[in-house]
Design an enzyme around this catalytic site. Sequence first.
Site: not given
Length: 263
Positions: A13, A15, A105, A107, A175, A181, A221
């Site tokens: 991904n 992003k 996701h 985000e 996730e 991250g 990560s």
Amino acid sequence: MGAVNRTPFIAGNWKMNLDHLQAVAFVQKLHWALKDAGHEAGTVEVGVFPPFTDIRSVQTLLDADKIEFSLGAQDLSVHDSGAYTGEVAGPFLAKLDAKYVIIGHSERREYHAEGDDVVAAKVQAALRSGLIPVICVGETADDLEKHGASAVPVAQLRAALDGVAAGAEVVVAYEPVWAIGSGQAATPQQAQDVCATLRGVVGELLGPDAAAATRVLYGGSVKSGNIAGFMREPDVDGALVGGASILVDEFAAIIRYQKHVGV
Ligand code: 13P
């Protein structure tokens, strides 16, 4: 190791990184890196999920150079066409040979206020267009403390699969938000526990065949140094990789985890 009948899936991904020129250079370099390393295509499915503006360029390259990576998008509209300024429809992605689309996701849930209802509508939109939804679920650090690891991901997956037919193909990505991250990945055991629970939910809602066939990925990560530990777990069928997926050597090493899975 993931169960025998499920092809491991290593998905990148990107992003909001890499413009279309950088995307073409990246995919070419990744292909060469894997070739140089003697990687056998087919042992692992490799997926790239670039920004919308890169998809046409990447599609053209994959096609011209016969590169066996799967292509996916990072989002889609709940609608198939119409007066929805700025949106991208599932049928457009399918026309570009996209096979997958990431949905839910964290985000998008956080920065675009996408709740479970929007996620479920996007899953339906993907399936209508013949795209395989990569359904992301995961708990925040706060959820983890209050409800344990599985409660929120299970509730999110139940909502996303609402109304999905038993024969539909989906991919599930666990996730944990606290691992994304942060450099602080879940342990293989934590990932295994939640992935197994999520597979149970797939079984309950879509049936035992779907539970056996569905790829459940871990994301958060993931690096070349920890992928092998995750892939040793029976219910972890691959990884959804963020930061490390736009570094050629790192991502190639993650894809080649089978070479270091015994380490
Ligand atoms: P990182 O690999 O950068 O933690 O991101 C994970 C992710 O969000 C993939 O969708």
